[in-house]
Design a protein around this motif. Structure first.
Motif, PDB file in Angstrom:
ATOM      1  N   ARG A   1      53.729  30.016  33.539  1.00 58.48           N
ATOM      2  CA  ARG A   1      53.568  30.928  34.664  1.00 58.48           C
ATOM      3  C   ARG A   1      52.164  30.753  35.234  1.00 58.48           C
ATOM      4  O   ARG A   1      51.180  30.999  34.544  1.00 58.48           O
ATOM      5  CB  ARG A   1      53.765  32.374  34.229  1.00 58.48           C
TER       6      ARG A   1
ATOM      7  N   CYS B   1      47.176  26.906  44.971  1.00 52.82           N
ATOM      8  CA  CYS B   1      47.539  28.111  45.702  1.00 52.82           C
ATOM      9  C   CYS B   1      46.979  27.991  47.123  1.00 52.82           C
ATOM     10  O   CYS B   1      45.868  27.497  47.310  1.00 52.82           O
ATOM     11  CB  CYS B   1      46.915  29.297  44.949  1.00 52.82           C
TER      12      CYS B   1
ATOM     13  N   ARG C   1      54.893  37.749  44.375  1.00 51.56           N
ATOM     14  CA  ARG C   1      53.571  38.239  44.735  1.00 51.56           C
ATOM     15  C   ARG C   1      53.465  39.715  44.438  1.00 51.56           C
ATOM     16  O   ARG C   1      54.473  40.443  44.429  1.00 51.56           O
ATOM     17  CB  ARG C   1      53.284  37.975  46.217  1.00 51.56           C
TER      18      ARG C   1
ATOM     19  N   MET D   1      47.826  39.253  44.015  1.00 48.92           N
ATOM     20  CA  MET D   1      48.167  38.193  43.073  1.00 48.92           C
ATOM     21  C   MET D   1      49.395  37.437  43.559  1.00 48.92           C
ATOM     22  O   MET D   1      50.356  38.024  44.072  1.00 48.92           O
ATOM     23  CB  MET D   1      48.467  38.776  41.706  1.00 48.92           C
TER      24      MET D   1
ATOM     25  N   GLU E   1      43.293  29.952  40.737  1.00 51.53           N
ATOM     26  CA  GLU E   1      44.512  29.735  39.959  1.00 51.53           C
ATOM     27  C   GLU E   1      44.221  29.754  38.472  1.00 51.53           C
ATOM     28  O   GLU E   1      43.115  29.414  38.039  1.00 51.53           O
ATOM     29  CB  GLU E   1      45.158  28.381  40.317  1.00 51.53           C
TER      30      GLU E   1
ATOM     31  N   TYR F   1      52.193  34.433  42.110  1.00 56.05           N
ATOM     32  CA  TYR F   1      52.672  33.859  40.856  1.00 56.05           C
ATOM     33  C   TYR F   1      53.646  32.720  41.113  1.00 56.05           C
ATOM     34  O   TYR F   1      54.310  32.667  42.154  1.00 56.05           O
ATOM     35  CB  TYR F   1      53.386  34.929  40.025  1.00 56.05           C
TER      36      TYR F   1
ATOM     37  N   SER G   1      49.241  31.790  37.970  1.00 57.89           N
ATOM     38  CA  SER G   1      48.779  32.951  38.724  1.00 57.89           C
ATOM     39  C   SER G   1      47.696  32.517  39.702  1.00 57.89           C
ATOM     40  O   SER G   1      46.971  31.552  39.450  1.00 57.89           O
ATOM     41  CB  SER G   1      48.199  34.009  37.780  1.00 57.89           C
ATOM     42  N   CYS G   2      47.600  33.246  40.787  1.00 58.61           N
ATOM     43  CA  CYS G   2      46.554  32.994  41.782  1.00 58.61           C
ATOM     44  C   CYS G   2      45.993  34.350  42.200  1.00 58.61           C
ATOM     45  O   CYS G   2      46.737  35.210  42.674  1.00 58.61           O
ATOM     46  CB  CYS G   2      47.129  32.261  42.979  1.00 58.61           C
ATOM     47  N   THR G   3      44.709  34.509  41.987  1.00 56.09           N
ATOM     48  CA  THR G   3      44.031  35.753  42.351  1.00 56.09           C
ATOM     49  C   THR G   3      43.308  35.545  43.670  1.00 56.09           C
ATOM     50  O   THR G   3      42.502  34.624  43.796  1.00 56.09           O
ATOM     51  CB  THR G   3      43.021  36.147  41.270  1.00 56.09           C
TER      52      THR G   3
END
Length: 113
Positions: A19, A95, A71, A77, A6, A79, A21-23
């Protein structure tokens, strides 16, 4: 090796936006239902938003009409757009992949009054 990482947390004033994000890596992201949870010390972990592989979403009542989960399967990714943030949204956001029950390390969101 599955990894969920995250980013995007931080300190923001009430009414502001962030915002997250999660990779994802090492997993079948496009086939997984993904969600965001949040955790406040001393309280139960709370499901914030969930998104199916095809993009069907659902939200906790407390964040409906303020948060938006999305997503990008091609980029792996996930979001979470958070608008109109409130002090009560202060938490550690994580996440999560329902397939495999994988968790990220989390990111702190702090909303000041």
């Amino acid at each position: 090796q599955v990894q969920l990482v995250e980013s995007g947390g931080g300190l923001v004033q009430a009414g502001g936006s962030l915002r997250l994000s999660c990779t994802a890596s090492g997993m079948d992201f496009s086939g997984s239902t993904m969600d965001w949870y949040r955790q406040v010390p001393g309280k139960q972990r709370e499901l914030v938003a969930i998104i199916s592989p095809r993009g069907v979403t659902n939200y906790a009542e407390s964040v409906k009409n303020r948060f938006s989960i999305s997503r990008d399967n091609a980029k792996k990714m996930l979001y979470l757009q958070m608008n109109s943030l409130q002090v009560e949204d202060t938490a550690f956001y994580l996440c999560h992949s329902t397939r495999g029950d994988y968790w990220g390390q989390g990111t702190q969101v702090t909303v000041s009054s």
